[in-house]
Enzyme design. Structure first.
Site, short mmCIF file in Angstrom:
data_model
loop_
_atom_site.label_atom_id
_atom_site.label_comp_id
_atom_site.label_asym_id
_atom_site.label_seq_id
_atom_site.Cartn_x
_atom_site.Cartn_y
_atom_site.Cartn_z
N GLU A 1 2.89 -2.37 12.31
CA GLU A 1 1.83 -1.89 13.21
C GLU A 1 0.56 -2.70 12.95
O GLU A 1 0.20 -2.97 11.80
CB GLU A 1 1.58 -0.40 12.96
CG GLU A 1 2.75 0.44 13.40
CD GLU A 1 2.55 1.91 13.09
OE1 GLU A 1 2.31 2.68 14.04
OE2 GLU A 1 2.63 2.28 11.91
N SER B 1 -1.72 3.49 5.07
CA SER B 1 -0.92 4.35 5.94
C SER B 1 -1.78 5.39 6.65
O SER B 1 -1.46 5.81 7.76
CB SER B 1 0.12 5.12 5.12
OG SER B 1 0.96 4.25 4.43
N HIS C 1 0.40 -2.52 9.07
CA HIS C 1 1.15 -1.46 8.40
C HIS C 1 2.64 -1.79 8.49
O HIS C 1 3.25 -1.65 9.55
CB HIS C 1 0.83 -0.11 9.06
CG HIS C 1 1.50 1.04 8.40
ND1 HIS C 1 2.39 1.86 9.05
CD2 HIS C 1 1.42 1.51 7.14
CE1 HIS C 1 2.83 2.78 8.21
NE2 HIS C 1 2.26 2.60 7.04
N ASN D 1 3.87 6.91 11.50
CA ASN D 1 3.81 8.08 10.61
C ASN D 1 3.54 9.39 11.36
O ASN D 1 3.78 10.47 10.82
CB ASN D 1 2.80 7.86 9.49
CG ASN D 1 3.41 7.06 8.35
OD1 ASN D 1 4.63 7.07 8.17
ND2 ASN D 1 2.60 6.34 7.60
N1 NAD Z 1 5.55 3.61 0.18
C1 NAD Z 1 5.61 3.50 1.50
O1 NAD Z 1 6.63 3.86 2.14
C2 NAD Z 1 4.49 2.90 2.29
C3 NAD Z 1 4.75 2.42 3.59
C4 NAD Z 1 3.72 1.78 4.30
C5 NAD Z 1 2.47 1.69 3.72
N2 NAD Z 1 2.22 2.17 2.47
C6 NAD Z 1 0.87 1.97 1.90
O2 NAD Z 1 0.94 0.81 1.05
C7 NAD Z 1 0.00 0.95 -0.03
C8 NAD Z 1 0.74 0.83 -1.35
O3 NAD Z 1 1.75 1.83 -1.41
P1 NAD Z 1 2.97 1.71 -2.44
O4 NAD Z 1 3.99 2.68 -2.00
O5 NAD Z 1 3.35 0.28 -2.64
O6 NAD Z 1 2.25 2.26 -3.78
P2 NAD Z 1 2.71 2.09 -5.30
O7 NAD Z 1 2.15 3.24 -6.03
O8 NAD Z 1 4.17 1.79 -5.38
O9 NAD Z 1 1.96 0.73 -5.77
C9 NAD Z 1 0.56 0.61 -5.84
C10 NAD Z 1 0.21 -0.52 -6.78
O10 NAD Z 1 -1.19 -0.77 -6.69
C11 NAD Z 1 -1.63 -1.13 -7.99
N3 NAD Z 1 -3.10 -1.00 -8.03
C12 NAD Z 1 -3.83 0.12 -8.12
N4 NAD Z 1 -5.15 -0.19 -8.07
C13 NAD Z 1 -5.23 -1.54 -7.94
C14 NAD Z 1 -6.30 -2.45 -7.81
N5 NAD Z 1 -7.57 -2.06 -7.82
N6 NAD Z 1 -6.00 -3.77 -7.69
C15 NAD Z 1 -4.70 -4.19 -7.69
N7 NAD Z 1 -3.64 -3.36 -7.80
C16 NAD Z 1 -3.91 -2.06 -7.92
C17 NAD Z 1 -0.87 -0.22 -8.92
O11 NAD Z 1 -0.87 -0.72 -10.26
C18 NAD Z 1 0.51 -0.23 -8.27
O12 NAD Z 1 1.32 -1.25 -8.80
C19 NAD Z 1 -0.70 2.30 0.18
O13 NAD Z 1 -1.87 2.08 0.93
C20 NAD Z 1 0.34 3.08 1.01
O14 NAD Z 1 -0.25 4.10 1.78
C21 NAD Z 1 3.21 2.75 1.72
#
Ligand code: NAD
Length: 292
Positions: free
Chosen positions: A154, A121, A142, A192
């Site tokens: 995106e 993000s 994204h 964002n």
């Molecule tokens: N939450 C949102 O609204 C949103 C929207 C768009 C993009 N994002 C992006 O998506 C990504 C994930 O966000 P999220 O909300 O799903 O986070 P989250 O915390 O829900 O999930 C992250 C997951 O990654 C796992 N993890 C950590 N290190 C790891 C590794 N080395 N290998 C494999 N798995 C690993 C964790 O165990 C966890 O299950 C981030 O980059 C975030 O910025 C989030």
């Protein structure tokens, strides 16, 4: 892209990973969900299954299609099992060191033509690609949250992304019935830059007593045509993720509208992160990440 000939890996089984895996499995791709944490992997798979089951119950999905989508999904905690994947979508924690290290570990595993997507993000696609021996194959994709319901993705090239990788990625997104919007590799991309100040201003309105969370959640979608209110959305996003994203964007853009209001810190300290912990602005009976 012929979906049956491709295996997609989704790395990270959290909110976004589970959402993206729902989309790829539903589109007919064999999908492998990977996480380093067994509990999170199981919860991610449970969320995807729950989403398909509910879609069938509601008559939005044919029972056979629901079964096929569930069968298309498998899970692993072993990175080496991602070798056959032709599209790998990274959705792990928003930490540059973790993402670059993961891309570096994939160097020796992935096929020569595999595409590497990152769902970051706030981090630079170019920065994440620097962890890979193949930066020309790394593309920012994204997805909007919740990924199974939101059409927009995106699409951001890094400095070294090859034209063929960009085109194949656009084709892949079209095969998922997503609408791709091309953006620059800049903090927050397009969405964002607008969403985070908007969410912060809704939280500030709640803090200042302008209305209850229910009232604001009812008023905003009604008036602005949004699919859901800000607090329902934040409970899906996760307050920890909102705090991280807002802080990172504030640090990079130095615009106070991005700075997370005090309520965000209090909720994160209390562990009230939203659906994933069962309580955020609202309370939830189960901790599936989205879908009910
Ligand atoms: N939450 C949102 O609204 C949103 C929207 C768009 C993009 N994002 C992006 O998506 C990504 C994930 O966000 P999220 O909300 O799903 O986070 P989250 O915390 O829900 O999930 C992250 C997951 O990654 C796992 N993890 C950590 N290190 C790891 C590794 N080395 N290998 C494999 N798995 C690993 C964790 O165990 C966890 O299950 C981030 O980059 C975030 O910025 C989030």
């Amino acid at each position: 892209m012929n979906n049956e000939n491709h295996t997609v890996a989704v790395l990270g089984a959290g909110t976004m990973g589970a959402g993206i895996a729902t989309v790829t499995a539903r589109a007919g791709y064999r999908t492998i969900l990977f996480d380093i944490d067994e509990h999170n992997l199981r919860r991610g798979i449970g969320t995807v299954h729950g989403f398909f089951d509910k879609s069938v119950r509601l008559g939005k999905l044919d029972a056979d299609d629901g079964r096929a989508a569930k069968e298309a999904l498998s899970g692993t905690t072993e990175l080496a099992e991602l070798g056959p994947c032709t599209v790998l979508i990274e959705a792990v924690v928003e930490d540059l060191a973790v993402k670059t290290e993961l891309f570096g570990r994939l160097d020796g595993i992935i096929a020569e033509s595999a595409l590497l997507h990152t769902n970051t993000s706030t981090l630079s696609v170019t920065g994440i690609a620097s962890g890979s021996r193949y930066p020309e194959r790394v593309v920012g994709t994204h997805y909007c949250n919740p990924a199974p319901l939101m059409k927009l993705v995106e699409l951001a090239d890094g400095r070294h992304t090859a034209g063929w990788a960009h085109r194949s990625t656009a084709e892949f997104l079209a095969s998922l019935a997503k609408t791709a919007v091309v953006t620059e590799d800049r903090p927050g991309f397009i969405v964002n830059r607008f969403l985070i100040p908007w969410e912060n201003s809704c939280i500030r309105a709640l803090e200042s007593g302008l209305g209850s969370k229910e009232a604001i959640d009812a008023a905003v979608p009604g008036a602005l045509g949004q699919p859901m209110g800000p607090f329902r959305l934040l409970d899906i996003v996760g307050m920890d993720i909102h705090q991280q994203v807002a802080t990172r964007l504030y640090e990079q853009l130095r615009d106070p509208r991005f700075f997370p209001p005090p309520m965000v810190d209090r909720m994160v300290s209390a562990g009230d992160l939203g659906r994933k912990t069962g309580r955020g602005f609202y309370e939830y009976d189960d901790t599936r990440l989205f879908g009910s």
